[in-house]
Design a protein around this motif. Structure first.
Motif, PDB file in Angstrom:
ATOM      1  N   LYS A   1      -2.557   2.363  -6.522  1.00 17.68           N
ATOM      2  CA  LYS A   1      -2.600   0.998  -5.982  1.00 17.68           C
ATOM      3  C   LYS A   1      -3.285   0.049  -6.971  1.00 17.68           C
ATOM      4  O   LYS A   1      -2.852  -1.083  -7.153  1.00 17.68           O
ATOM      5  CB  LYS A   1      -3.348   0.989  -4.639  1.00 17.68           C
ATOM      6  CG  LYS A   1      -2.578   1.676  -3.526  1.00 17.68           C
ATOM      7  CD  LYS A   1      -3.156   1.402  -2.145  1.00 17.68           C
ATOM      8  CE  LYS A   1      -4.561   1.910  -1.958  1.00 17.68           C
ATOM      9  NZ  LYS A   1      -5.014   1.785  -0.557  1.00 17.68           N
TER      10      LYS A   1
ATOM     11  N   LEU B   1      -1.641  -3.232  -8.753  1.00 14.23           N
ATOM     12  CA  LEU B   1      -2.266  -4.554  -8.613  1.00 14.23           C
ATOM     13  C   LEU B   1      -2.507  -5.167  -9.992  1.00 14.23           C
ATOM     14  O   LEU B   1      -2.156  -6.330 -10.250  1.00 14.23           O
ATOM     15  CB  LEU B   1      -3.596  -4.414  -7.844  1.00 14.23           C
ATOM     16  CG  LEU B   1      -4.395  -5.695  -7.651  1.00 14.23           C
ATOM     17  CD1 LEU B   1      -3.677  -6.618  -6.666  1.00 14.23           C
ATOM     18  CD2 LEU B   1      -5.798  -5.386  -7.104  1.00 14.23           C
TER      19      LEU B   1
ATOM     20  N   GLU C   1      12.098  -1.417  -0.687  1.00 20.62           N
ATOM     21  CA  GLU C   1      10.863  -1.089   0.029  1.00 20.62           C
ATOM     22  C   GLU C   1       9.641  -1.129  -0.885  1.00 20.62           C
ATOM     23  O   GLU C   1       9.742  -0.835  -2.076  1.00 20.62           O
ATOM     24  CB  GLU C   1      10.954   0.332   0.617  1.00 20.62           C
ATOM     25  CG  GLU C   1      11.898   0.445   1.785  1.00 20.62           C
ATOM     26  CD  GLU C   1      12.025   1.889   2.257  1.00 20.62           C
ATOM     27  OE1 GLU C   1      11.012   2.597   2.304  1.00 20.62           O
ATOM     28  OE2 GLU C   1      13.161   2.289   2.572  1.00 20.62           O
ATOM     29  N   GLN C   2       8.518  -1.475  -0.328  1.00 25.08           N
ATOM     30  CA  GLN C   2       7.234  -1.324  -1.006  1.00 25.08           C
ATOM     31  C   GLN C   2       6.133  -1.337   0.042  1.00 25.08           C
ATOM     32  O   GLN C   2       6.373  -1.725   1.189  1.00 25.08           O
ATOM     33  CB  GLN C   2       7.005  -2.418  -2.055  1.00 25.08           C
ATOM     34  CG  GLN C   2       6.649  -3.788  -1.529  1.00 25.08           C
ATOM     35  CD  GLN C   2       6.496  -4.770  -2.692  1.00 25.08           C
ATOM     36  OE1 GLN C   2       7.478  -5.280  -3.204  1.00 25.08           O
ATOM     37  NE2 GLN C   2       5.252  -5.030  -3.089  1.00 25.08           N
ATOM     38  N   HIS C   3       4.967  -0.844  -0.328  1.00 23.83           N
ATOM     39  CA  HIS C   3       3.859  -0.788   0.625  1.00 23.83           C
ATOM     40  C   HIS C   3       2.808  -1.846   0.293  1.00 23.83           C
ATOM     41  O   HIS C   3       2.636  -2.214  -0.865  1.00 23.83           O
ATOM     42  CB  HIS C   3       3.182   0.592   0.596  1.00 23.83           C
ATOM     43  CG  HIS C   3       3.919   1.622   1.376  1.00 23.83           C
ATOM     44  ND1 HIS C   3       4.697   2.597   0.793  1.00 23.83           N
ATOM     45  CD2 HIS C   3       4.012   1.829   2.717  1.00 23.83           C
ATOM     46  CE1 HIS C   3       5.217   3.367   1.732  1.00 23.83           C
ATOM     47  NE2 HIS C   3       4.829   2.924   2.907  1.00 23.83           N
ATOM     48  N   ASP C   4       2.097  -2.270   1.326  1.00 21.54           N
ATOM     49  CA  ASP C   4       0.947  -3.141   1.086  1.00 21.54           C
ATOM     50  C   ASP C   4      -0.165  -2.312   0.459  1.00 21.54           C
ATOM     51  O   ASP C   4      -0.201  -1.092   0.615  1.00 21.54           O
ATOM     52  CB  ASP C   4       0.436  -3.733   2.417  1.00 21.54           C
ATOM     53  CG  ASP C   4       1.458  -4.719   2.986  1.00 21.54           C
ATOM     54  OD1 ASP C   4       2.267  -5.241   2.182  1.00 21.54           O
ATOM     55  OD2 ASP C   4       1.460  -4.914   4.218  1.00 21.54           O
ATOM     56  N   LEU C   5      -1.082  -3.011  -0.199  1.00 16.56           N
ATOM     57  CA  LEU C   5      -2.141  -2.282  -0.902  1.00 16.56           C
ATOM     58  C   LEU C   5      -3.259  -1.805   0.025  1.00 16.56           C
ATOM     59  O   LEU C   5      -4.224  -1.187  -0.425  1.00 16.56           O
ATOM     60  CB  LEU C   5      -2.698  -3.127  -2.049  1.00 16.56           C
ATOM     61  CG  LEU C   5      -1.667  -3.391  -3.169  1.00 16.56           C
ATOM     62  CD1 LEU C   5      -2.294  -4.190  -4.297  1.00 16.56           C
ATOM     63  CD2 LEU C   5      -1.081  -2.097  -3.715  1.00 16.56           C
ATOM     64  N   ASP C   6      -3.108  -2.052   1.335  1.00 17.43           N
ATOM     65  CA  ASP C   6      -4.098  -1.477   2.255  1.00 17.43           C
ATOM     66  C   ASP C   6      -3.622  -0.122   2.807  1.00 17.43           C
ATOM     67  O   ASP C   6      -4.235   0.435   3.714  1.00 17.43           O
ATOM     68  CB  ASP C   6      -4.447  -2.443   3.399  1.00 17.43           C
ATOM     69  CG  ASP C   6      -3.228  -2.809   4.232  1.00 17.43           C
ATOM     70  OD1 ASP C   6      -2.122  -2.319   3.915  1.00 17.43           O
ATOM     71  OD2 ASP C   6      -3.383  -3.583   5.196  1.00 17.43           O
ATOM     72  N   LEU C   7      -2.550   0.404   2.246  1.00 15.34           N
ATOM     73  CA  LEU C   7      -2.057   1.720   2.677  1.00 15.34           C
ATOM     74  C   LEU C   7      -3.165   2.763   2.491  1.00 15.34           C
ATOM     75  O   LEU C   7      -3.778   2.844   1.432  1.00 15.34           O
ATOM     76  CB  LEU C   7      -0.830   2.126   1.839  1.00 15.34           C
ATOM     77  CG  LEU C   7      -0.223   3.487   2.195  1.00 15.34           C
ATOM     78  CD1 LEU C   7       0.539   3.428   3.513  1.00 15.34           C
ATOM     79  CD2 LEU C   7       0.719   3.968   1.074  1.00 15.34           C
TER      80      LEU C   7
ATOM     81  N   PRO D   1       5.376  -3.549  -7.918  1.00 15.29           N
ATOM     82  CA  PRO D   1       5.459  -3.062  -6.534  1.00 15.29           C
ATOM     83  C   PRO D   1       4.862  -1.660  -6.429  1.00 15.29           C
ATOM     84  O   PRO D   1       5.007  -0.854  -7.353  1.00 15.29           O
ATOM     85  CB  PRO D   1       6.968  -3.030  -6.237  1.00 15.29           C
ATOM     86  CG  PRO D   1       7.651  -3.189  -7.533  1.00 15.29           C
ATOM     87  CD  PRO D   1       6.691  -3.762  -8.525  1.00 15.29           C
TER      88      PRO D   1
ATOM     89  N   ASP E   1       0.740  -6.086 -11.642  1.00 17.90           N
ATOM     90  CA  ASP E   1       1.609  -6.900 -10.794  1.00 17.90           C
ATOM     91  C   ASP E   1       2.956  -6.200 -10.555  1.00 17.90           C
ATOM     92  O   ASP E   1       4.032  -6.790 -10.712  1.00 17.90           O
ATOM     93  CB  ASP E   1       1.820  -8.283 -11.441  1.00 17.90           C
ATOM     94  CG  ASP E   1       2.350  -9.288 -10.426  1.00 17.90           C
ATOM     95  OD1 ASP E   1       2.182  -9.026  -9.212  1.00 17.90           O
ATOM     96  OD2 ASP E   1       2.958 -10.296 -10.842  1.00 17.90           O
TER      97      ASP E   1
END
Ligand code: KG4
Ligand code: ZN
Length: 392
Positions: free
Chosen positions: A96, A100, A373-379, A105, A103
Motif C-alpha cells: 500500500k 501511494l 478494480e482496485q482497493h482503498d488504502l485502508d484495506l 492503483p 501514485d
C-alpha cells in the motif's frame, strides 16, 4: 500491463513482476524454512520478524531482475489474507505504501485465488528462447485454462473443490471438515519423525521406500492400507481419521492390542489396519517409508477420486490443481490416471509456483485489474479470508 506482486502470508517473502497476468519478468522468494525447521512448524512471531527483514531486499531484487523502472509498473498487488496476521501485515503495508508513493492503483489479493491463478503463469517467450527452446516449442506453451473447470485447492490450511465457470467466479462444491491436506502431511511427517515441511518429506520417504521394494523385486503393493473417509454423496473431505490411524500405528497400538489392553475410542477400524501393519512387521517389511507411502496413497486416493467425480458431474474438460500440495508427484500421477481416460485435461503449475510465491499474486491481480478494480488504502489484513464463493 506490468504488475508488481507481493506475497507475505506465512513464511515465504515474495516479490514478482508479471506481464498481463501470465508472463514472468522476475520472481524472487526468500524462504524461512530453515529457521522454522528446528521447531517442526512455523512460529508466527518469528515469521513476521523475518518478513520485515526480507521484504525490501526481495522487492529491490525483483525490480533489478526484471530490468524495469518504477515508471513501467502499472499496479501494485499484495496478499491480504488468509494467513498469519503479523506476516500478512508486512507485505500489505509495504504494498500500500509503494502504491501511494508511486501514485499507482493498489489491489489486495486473496491468497487462495492467487494459488489458482498460478495456473495462468508461463515463462516469457524471450526467456524461453534464451534458454534454448526453439520457436516451434514456444508455440506449444500451455495456453490459458478453459472454463468451465474444476479446481482442487490443496494448501497448508485449505482443501477445497471449486467449480469455476469464469474468471474470479467460484462455486464451492466441497471442503475439508477437519484438517487440510497439507496440514495432514505436516502432522503425519511429525508423527513419523520426517521433519518439516511434511509434504516434500513424506513424498521423498515414500519414493525411496517404493524404489527399495522394486529393487528387492517384492510386489510394489504397500502392506499398509490406511483408512479413507469417503463421505459419500458429498464433495467434502476429512483427513483427521487418517492422521489418528497413523498416530496409532506409530505409537505401537498393536502392542497394546496384543497385550489385551483396550483400544481407545474409535480404535476399531484402526485396529484392523494396525493388524495389517503388524503382519507386515512380522514379514520384516515394517518401514517408516512404507508407512509414509501408505499415508500418501490414502490421501491422494480420496482427493483424486472426488475431483474426478466432480469433473464428471459438471461436465468440465479441464481440472486445475492449486496450492502447496499440488507439488505432490503422486497426486499429479493419480489424477492423470483418473482423468486422462475421460479426455479431461489436468493442468498444474510448475513446482516453484505451487508453493507460496508472488508471481501468482500478480497474476490474480491482473484479472481483477482488467475490470478496473482496485482497493482503498485502508484495506486491512484478513487472516481468515476464504475464496469469494457465489451463493447458488
Ligand atoms: O500453499 P502453501 O505453500 O502454503 C499455504 O498457503 O498453506 O502450502 C504449504 C503446504 C504444506 O502443508 C506442505 O507440506 C505442502 O503444502 N506441500 C506438499 C508438497 N510440497 C508442499 N504436500 C505434499 N507433497 C508435496 N510435494
Ligand atoms: Zn499458500
Amino acid at each position: 500491463m506490468l504488475i508488481l506482486g507481493i506475497e507475505s502470508s506465512c513464511d515465504e517473502t515474495g516479490a514478482a513482476i508479471v506481464k498481463d497476468g501470465r508472463y514472468l519478468l522476475a520472481n524472487v522468494v526468500a524462504s524461512q524454512t530453515e529457521i522454522h525447521e528446528r521447531y517442526g512448524g512455523v512460529v508466527p512471531e518469528v515469521a513476521s520478524r523475518q518478513q520485515l527483514a526480507a521484504i525490501l531486499p526481495v522487492i529491490e531484487t525483483a525490480l533489478q531482475q526484471a530490468r524495469c523502472r518504477w515508471e513501467d509498473i502499472e499496479a501494485v498487488a499484495a496478499t491480504y489474507g488468509p494467513g498469519l496476521a503479523g506476516s500478512l501485515l508486512v507485505g500489505l503495508t509495504v504494498g500500500k505504501t509503494l502504491a501511494l508513493a508511486r501514485d499507482l492503483p493498489f489491489l489486495g489479493v486473496n491468497h487462495l485465488e492467487a494459488h489458482i491463478y498460478a495456473n495462468w503463469l508461463r515463462p516469457t517467450l524471450d526467456a524461453d528462447l534464451q534458454s534454448g527452446a526453439n520457436e516451434t516449442e514456444c508455440a506449444y506453451l500451455p495456453g490459458d485454462p478453459l472454463f468451465p473447470l474444476i479446481c482442487l485447492v490443496v494448501s497448508g490450511a485449505h482443501s477445497e473443490l471449486v467449480l469455476m465457470r469464469d474468471h474470479t467466479d467460484y462455486l464451492l462444491l466441497g471442503r475439508t471438515r477437519d484438517d487440510a491436506a497439507g496440514e495432514a502431511f505436516d502432522k503425519v511427517a511429525r508423527i513419523l519423525g520426517l521433519g518439516y515441511p511434511g509434504g516434500p518429506a513424506i513424498q521423498q520417504a515414500a519414493r525411496l521406500a517404493e524404489e527399495e521394494l522394486r529393487q528387492q523385486r517384492l510386489p510394489v503393493r504397500n502392506p499398509y492400507r490406511l483408512p479413507r473417509a469417503w463421505l459419500r454423496g458429498t464433495y467434502d473431505f476429512s483427513f483427521s481419521g487418517l492422521k489418528t490411524a497413523m498416530l496409532h500405528l506409530a505409537e505401537g497400538l498393536v502392542a497394546d492390542q496384543q497385550a489385551g489392553r483396550p483400544l481407545p475410542s474409535g480404535g476399531r477400524q484402526v485396529s484392523r489396519y494396525t493388524t495389517m501393519g503388524n503382519e507386515a512387521a512380522r514379514r520384516g517389511q515394517v518401514h517408516i517409508g512404507l508407512l509414509a507411502a501408505g499415508f500418501q496413497e490414502a490421501i491422494v486416493d480420496v482427493l483424486a477420486v472426488k475431483t474426478r467425480l466432480a469433473a464428471q458431474e459438471y461436465h468440465v474438460r479441464q481440472v486445475l490443481l492449486a496450492g502447496g500440495v499440488a507439488a505432490n508427484v503422486a497426486l499429479r500421477a493419480r489424477l492423470e490416471e483418473e482423468l486422462t481416460p475421460l479426455g479431461i485435461r489436468l493442468q498444474y503449475p510448475p513446482i516453484e509456483f505451487c508453493t507460496d510465491n508472488a508471481a501468482m499474486v500478480a497474476a490474480a491481480a491482473f484479472f481483477h485489474r482488467l475490470h478496473g478494480e482496485q482497493h482503498d488504502l485502508d484495506l486491512d489484513v484478513e487472516p481468515n479470508l476464504s475464496l469469494p464463493f457465489r451463493q447458488e
